[in-house]
Write a protein that holds these residues in place. Structure first.
Motif, PDB file in Angstrom:
ATOM      1  N   VAL A 114       0.871  -1.078   0.049  1.00 44.91           N
ATOM      2  CA  VAL A 114      -0.226  -0.323  -0.232  1.00 44.91           C
ATOM      3  C   VAL A 114       0.905   1.225   0.523  1.00 44.91           C
ATOM      4  CG1 VAL A 114       0.066  -0.095   2.566  1.00 44.91           C
ATOM      5  CG2 VAL A 114      -1.917   1.177   1.413  1.00 44.91           C
ATOM      6  N   TYR A 115       0.262   2.489  -0.780  1.00 47.10           N
ATOM      7  CA  TYR A 115       1.690   3.491  -1.113  1.00 47.10           C
ATOM      8  C   TYR A 115       0.244   4.585  -0.709  1.00 47.10           C
ATOM      9  CZ  TYR A 115       3.774   7.459  -2.682  1.00 47.10           C
ATOM     10  OH  TYR A 115       4.411   8.764  -3.150  1.00 47.10           O
ATOM     11  N   VAL A 116       0.209   5.357   1.229  1.00 42.63           N
ATOM     12  CA  VAL A 116      -0.676   6.687   1.169  1.00 42.63           C
ATOM     13  C   VAL A 116       0.289   7.536   0.914  1.00 42.63           C
ATOM     14  CG1 VAL A 116      -1.721   7.135   3.058  1.00 42.63           C
ATOM     15  CG2 VAL A 116      -1.221   4.045   2.666  1.00 42.63           C
ATOM     16  N   GLU A 117      -0.746   9.325   0.859  1.00 43.06           N
ATOM     17  CA  GLU A 117      -0.241   9.900   1.080  1.00 43.06           C
ATOM     18  C   GLU A 117      -1.516  10.930   0.574  1.00 43.06           C
ATOM     19  OE1 GLU A 117       2.050  10.579  -2.872  1.00 43.06           O
ATOM     20  OE2 GLU A 117       0.361  10.403  -4.073  1.00 43.06           O
ATOM     21  N   SER A 118      -0.718  12.240   1.133  1.00 40.53           N
ATOM     22  CA  SER A 118      -1.255  13.243   1.905  1.00 40.53           C
ATOM     23  C   SER A 118      -1.451  14.683   0.914  1.00 40.53           C
ATOM     24  CB  SER A 118      -1.744  13.958   3.047  1.00 40.53           C
ATOM     25  OG  SER A 118      -2.481  14.602   3.875  1.00 40.53           O
ATOM     26  N   TYR A 119      -2.060  15.069   0.488  1.00 37.66           N
ATOM     27  CA  TYR A 119      -2.320  15.991  -0.008  1.00 37.66           C
ATOM     28  C   TYR A 119      -3.521  16.936  -0.382  1.00 37.66           C
ATOM     29  CZ  TYR A 119      -5.327  14.022  -4.101  1.00 37.66           C
ATOM     30  OH  TYR A 119      -6.030  13.019  -4.120  1.00 37.66           O
ATOM     31  N   ASN A 120      -3.123  18.394  -0.708  1.00 43.30           N
ATOM     32  CA  ASN A 120      -4.007  19.034  -0.712  1.00 43.30           C
ATOM     33  C   ASN A 120      -4.468  19.997  -1.585  1.00 43.30           C
ATOM     34  OD1 ASN A 120      -5.323  22.328   0.075  1.00 43.30           O
ATOM     35  ND2 ASN A 120      -5.229  21.450   2.199  1.00 43.30           N
ATOM     36  N   PRO A 121      -4.935  20.655  -2.613  1.00 46.59           N
ATOM     37  CA  PRO A 121      -4.985  20.906  -3.759  1.00 46.59           C
ATOM     38  C   PRO A 121      -4.662  22.257  -3.975  1.00 46.59           C
ATOM     39  CG  PRO A 121      -7.087  19.983  -3.986  1.00 46.59           C
ATOM     40  CD  PRO A 121      -6.275  19.545  -2.314  1.00 46.59           C
ATOM     41  N   VAL A 122      -5.205  23.093  -2.946  1.00 46.86           N
ATOM     42  CA  VAL A 122      -5.104  24.341  -2.430  1.00 46.86           C
ATOM     43  C   VAL A 122      -3.805  24.751  -1.806  1.00 46.86           C
ATOM     44  CG1 VAL A 122      -5.863  25.830  -1.484  1.00 46.86           C
ATOM     45  CG2 VAL A 122      -7.959  24.783  -1.455  1.00 46.86           C
ATOM     46  N   THR A 123      -2.945  23.832  -0.818  1.00 54.23           N
ATOM     47  CA  THR A 123      -1.807  24.294  -0.486  1.00 54.23           C
ATOM     48  C   THR A 123      -0.873  23.979  -1.856  1.00 54.23           C
ATOM     49  OG1 THR A 123      -1.943  22.180   1.052  1.00 54.23           O
ATOM     50  CG2 THR A 123      -2.566  24.909   1.968  1.00 54.23           C
TER      51      THR A 123
END
Length: 170
Positions: free
Chosen positions: A136-145
């Motif tokens: 499993v590859y888990v990443e967090s992202y925020n399009p605004v920041t």
């Protein structure tokens, strides 16, 4: 003005997303540095999705200079976690074995006996039997920041086996 600032702050916080992708990789290094082997799921975002294909690729390949891999045997053997054996036909013109289209439904760890492959430079490699584990590859992202701060995109939260991920979450 204060309401706009608070609303903007909530927008930035609430638009954060977590992306989770699943795939299969061989458990141990198979001692061959010229090929890369993995298995992809029919739906990479669903942990319970069946394996769609097993892929063997030449590590020298990139967008500008693709390198082909031929699987030399006409079939491969796959053994699932319940020790049930499957035989899947290969396509000699491709480094991919589409097992799901052939009715082979694997949703857990498995072994694959691929056999010999040939690189486009003529090198023949005998791939040993491989045990695949779900990763499993888990990443967090925020399009605004991410848009505002282009140098600090996505944050990798975890990359490894599903078993290790579940242990970490406990």
């Amino acid at each position: 003005m204060k309401k706009i600032l608070i609303s903007l702050l909530f927008l930035i916080i609430l638009t954060a997303c977590v992306s989770t992708r699943y795939s299969y990789y061989p458990v141990s290094s198979y001692g061959i540095k010229k090929v890369s082997i993995s298995a992809g799921l029919a739906n990479a975002e669903d942990e319970n999705s069946p394996v769609e294909y097993i892929g063997v690729s030449d590590v020298r390949s990139n967008v500008n200079t693709p390198h082909k891999v031929k699987i030399l045997s006409s079939t491969i053997k796959i053994i699932d976690s319940d020790n049930k054996e499957y035989i899947a036909k290969t396509n000699s013109n491709s480094g991919y074995i589409h097992i799901y289209k052939q009715g082979v439904i694997i949703t857990d760890d498995f072994k694959a006996y691929i056999g010999k492959v040939q690189l486009d430079d003529g090198t023949i490699i005998d791939i040993p039997p491989l045990s695949f584990k779900k990763n499993v590859y888990v990443e967090s992202y925020n399009p605004v920041t991410d848009t505002i701060n282009a140098g600090a995109r996505t944050k990798r939260l975890f990359n490894g086996t599903v078993e290790d991920y579940k242990k970490q979450k406990k």
